[in-house]
Design an enzyme around this catalytic site. Structure first.
Site: not given
Ligand code: 13P
Length: 219
Positions: A96, A145
């Site tokens: 992440h 992401e």
């Molecule tokens: P949000 O949905 O708060 O933008 O976060 C995404 C995230 O980092 C999920 O791992």
């Protein structure tokens, strides 16, 4: 009908009683018939309790950890090993951007985490920030992401996510690609209806049980 993953990343939120309150909302729904793999990723402190709650309420949810040690069990104070996590979870988030940025995790560390996880029967959900992110060759699930979409209320476009997903499926042995970054019950369908996107990784919106249930239904 393709299988859709809906993953809640609770990050460093929820005490034991807050997690219990969240689950109270779900106990009347049978979500198993929806062909959706629902995975809750809580803090380590909640893993054991959540395993029991999911069983007691017969929710059929799976559990994922948010992190794993890059070392096997042994003299590594403060770490939680893949073998320990496997007692409670089937999945683990690796790579992440919050871990890369705040904890200096690099490709070498992340690849070790993925390897140990697989050795102990945990499926890595390997997070990538774009097509430039390196992933181990044997990863089956990737979560795309983009950093500026996380927690900003400004999701990427479904078309751009679809392109990134296609890239990882074409160039690696990746089977499933999830999208994460400002996902809500309003926009989830835009992503899950794309042919190469197999689900979503939800941060902020997963903390509200009702909103998370709406995401599951709308996905
Ligand atoms: P949000 O949905 O708060 O933008 O976060 C995404 C995230 O980092 C999920 O791992």
């Amino acid at each position: 009908m393709k299988k859709t993953f809906i993953v809640a990343n609770w990050k460093s939120n929820f005490t034991s009683s807050e997690a219990d309150f969240w689950f109270q909302r779900f106990k009347n729904y049978d979500l198993r018939i929806m062909n959706k793999e629902i995975i809750i990723c809580p803090s380590f402190t909640l893993l054991s309790e959540i395993e029991s709650v999911i069983k007691n309420y017969e929710l059929g949810f799976k559990i994922g950890a948010q992190n794993v040690s890059p070392f096997d069990e042994g003299a590594y104070t403060g770490e939680v090993s893949a073998r320990q996590i496997k007692e409670f979870a089937d999945y683990v988030l690796i790579g992440h951007s919050e871990r890369r940025t705040n904890f200096n995790e690099n490709d070498e560390i992340l690849f070790k985490k993925a390897e140990l996880s697989k050795q102990h029967g945990l499926a890595p959900i390997f997070c990538v920030q774009g097509i430039e992110t390196k992933i181990p060759s044997d990863i089956a699930i990737v979560a795309y992401e983009p950093i500026n979409a996380i927690g900003t209320g400004r999701p990427d476009t479904a078309e751009s996510a679809q392109e990134v997903a296609a890239f990882f499926k074409k160039n690696y042995k990746v089977q499933y690609v999830l999208y994460g970054g400002s996902v809500t019950s309003e926009n989830v369908k835009k992503f899950t209806q794309m042919s190469n996107i197999d689900g979503v990784l939800v941060g902020g919106a997963s903390l509200d049980a009702q909103e998370f249930y709406a995401i599951i239904k709308n996905a």
